[in-house]
Design a protein around this motif. Sequence first.
Motif, short mmCIF file in Angstrom:
data_model
loop_
_atom_site.label_atom_id
_atom_site.label_comp_id
_atom_site.label_asym_id
_atom_site.label_seq_id
_atom_site.Cartn_x
_atom_site.Cartn_y
_atom_site.Cartn_z
N VAL A 12 1.06 -0.99 -0.35
CA VAL A 12 -0.23 -0.16 -0.08
C VAL A 12 0.94 1.25 -0.08
O VAL A 12 1.89 1.33 0.32
N GLU A 13 0.09 2.10 -0.47
CA GLU A 13 1.36 3.28 -0.88
C GLU A 13 0.40 4.88 -0.45
O GLU A 13 -0.71 4.74 -0.69
N ALA A 14 1.00 5.86 0.83
CA ALA A 14 0.35 6.98 0.57
C ALA A 14 0.34 7.93 0.63
O ALA A 14 1.55 8.46 0.87
N GLU A 15 -0.50 9.15 0.41
CA GLU A 15 0.82 10.63 -0.32
C GLU A 15 -0.10 11.07 0.34
O GLU A 15 -1.32 11.41 0.14
N LEU A 16 0.33 12.50 1.31
CA LEU A 16 0.40 13.39 1.42
C LEU A 16 0.53 15.15 1.09
O LEU A 16 1.73 15.32 1.23
N LEU A 17 -0.33 15.56 0.46
CA LEU A 17 -0.07 16.65 0.13
C LEU A 17 -0.51 18.52 1.04
O LEU A 17 -1.93 17.98 1.32
N THR A 18 0.16 19.08 1.86
CA THR A 18 -0.73 20.05 2.88
C THR A 18 0.14 21.57 2.17
O THR A 18 1.11 21.28 2.31
N ARG A 19 -0.79 22.86 1.83
CA ARG A 19 -0.42 24.08 1.72
C ARG A 19 -1.58 24.70 3.17
O ARG A 19 -2.66 25.06 2.71
N PRO A 20 -0.59 24.31 4.10
CA PRO A 20 -1.03 25.60 5.50
C PRO A 20 -1.06 26.79 5.73
O PRO A 20 -1.88 27.54 6.03
N MET A 21 -0.15 27.70 5.00
CA MET A 21 -0.19 28.77 4.70
C MET A 21 -0.04 29.07 2.75
O MET A 21 0.85 28.50 2.19
N SER A 22 0.36 29.97 2.53
CA SER A 22 0.62 31.07 1.43
C SER A 22 1.98 30.43 1.69
O SER A 22 2.77 30.64 1.63
N GLY A 23 2.05 29.68 0.22
CA GLY A 23 4.13 29.87 0.13
C GLY A 23 4.56 28.73 0.92
O GLY A 23 5.74 27.87 -0.16
N LEU A 24 4.19 28.17 1.36
CA LEU A 24 4.50 26.56 2.25
C LEU A 24 3.67 25.53 2.07
O LEU A 24 2.36 25.58 1.81
N GLU A 25 4.89 24.25 1.35
CA GLU A 25 4.04 23.33 0.84
C GLU A 25 4.60 22.52 1.97
O GLU A 25 5.54 22.20 1.54
N LEU A 26 3.55 21.07 2.71
CA LEU A 26 4.43 19.88 3.35
C LEU A 26 4.09 18.69 2.80
O LEU A 26 2.87 18.83 2.04
N PHE A 27 4.62 17.78 2.94
CA PHE A 27 4.59 16.19 1.89
C PHE A 27 5.00 15.40 2.50
O PHE A 27 6.10 15.61 3.44
N PHE A 64 9.34 19.95 2.92
CA PHE A 64 8.68 20.71 2.59
C PHE A 64 9.27 21.35 1.87
O PHE A 64 10.24 21.74 0.93
N THR A 65 8.34 22.36 0.83
CA THR A 65 9.04 23.07 -0.10
C THR A 65 8.47 24.42 0.31
O THR A 65 7.43 25.13 0.46
N TYR A 66 8.83 25.25 0.47
CA TYR A 66 8.50 26.99 1.29
C TYR A 66 9.00 27.78 -0.34
O TYR A 66 10.00 28.18 -0.15
N THR A 67 8.00 28.84 -0.83
CA THR A 67 8.89 29.93 -1.41
C THR A 67 7.94 31.04 -0.83
O THR A 67 7.27 31.37 -0.82
N ALA A 68 8.93 32.48 -1.42
CA ALA A 68 8.88 33.78 -0.16
C ALA A 68 9.09 34.70 -1.58
O ALA A 68 9.96 34.24 -2.75
N ASP A 69 7.55 35.19 -2.32
CA ASP A 69 7.95 36.40 -3.15
C ASP A 69 8.33 37.36 -3.14
O ASP A 69 8.26 37.95 -1.10
N LEU A 70 9.18 37.79 -3.64
CA LEU A 70 10.11 39.04 -3.07
C LEU A 70 9.87 39.83 -4.20
O LEU A 70 11.20 41.18 -4.42
N GLY A 71 9.11 40.14 -4.44
CA GLY A 71 8.65 41.24 -5.48
C GLY A 71 9.25 41.20 -6.93
O GLY A 71 9.62 41.65 -7.46
#
Length: 175
Positions: A12-27, A64-71
């Motif tokens: 069995v395989e399970a995957e979880l991806l969530t975006r708890p706030m803008s710019g942050l992905e947890l997997f 995780f991946t966190y992306t910060a927009d710097l304009g």
Amino acid sequence: VGNAGSARVNGVEAELLTRPMSGLELFANYSYQDGKYKNLVLEGADFTGNHMIFTPSHTLTSGFTYTADLGGSSLVLDGDVMFRSRNYFTVDNDTEQSNKYRGLVNGSVTYNFPGDQWSLQFWAKNLTNIRQRANVGTFDALFAIPAADFFAGNAAYSGRYIEPRTWGATLRFNM
């Protein structure tokens, strides 16, 4: 050289991806595999019931991946960690010819320049500097070991370990 009369793999395989706030992905990814030889006899030796080679029972990766927009430009932080249960390289399930990962950690920081054509990434692999085998084999040829050992049925082990802690930088140009 031989073929397994029969083998079975359930899992069995399970995957979880969530975006708890803008710019942050947890997997997180988890897999369970129960791979066994149902019928395997090689050169008179019975390996029926042994774990299949290169088939760890449990694998867990999270990060995780966190992306910060710097304009106009952006800064991306990435990190992941992997755990893997014992993985055999031979049908006899010899623990000397196996591996397991206990926290293989990787990470990176990437700056994307305005226009997204150029990026500069600083990365590191195996941050915890774990020393685990990537694979193992035997040399049981006469040229690899002394003749007495060869004729006694002994062998020399050879293997490759995962790379130690490494780091570097990558400059990219996208057309």
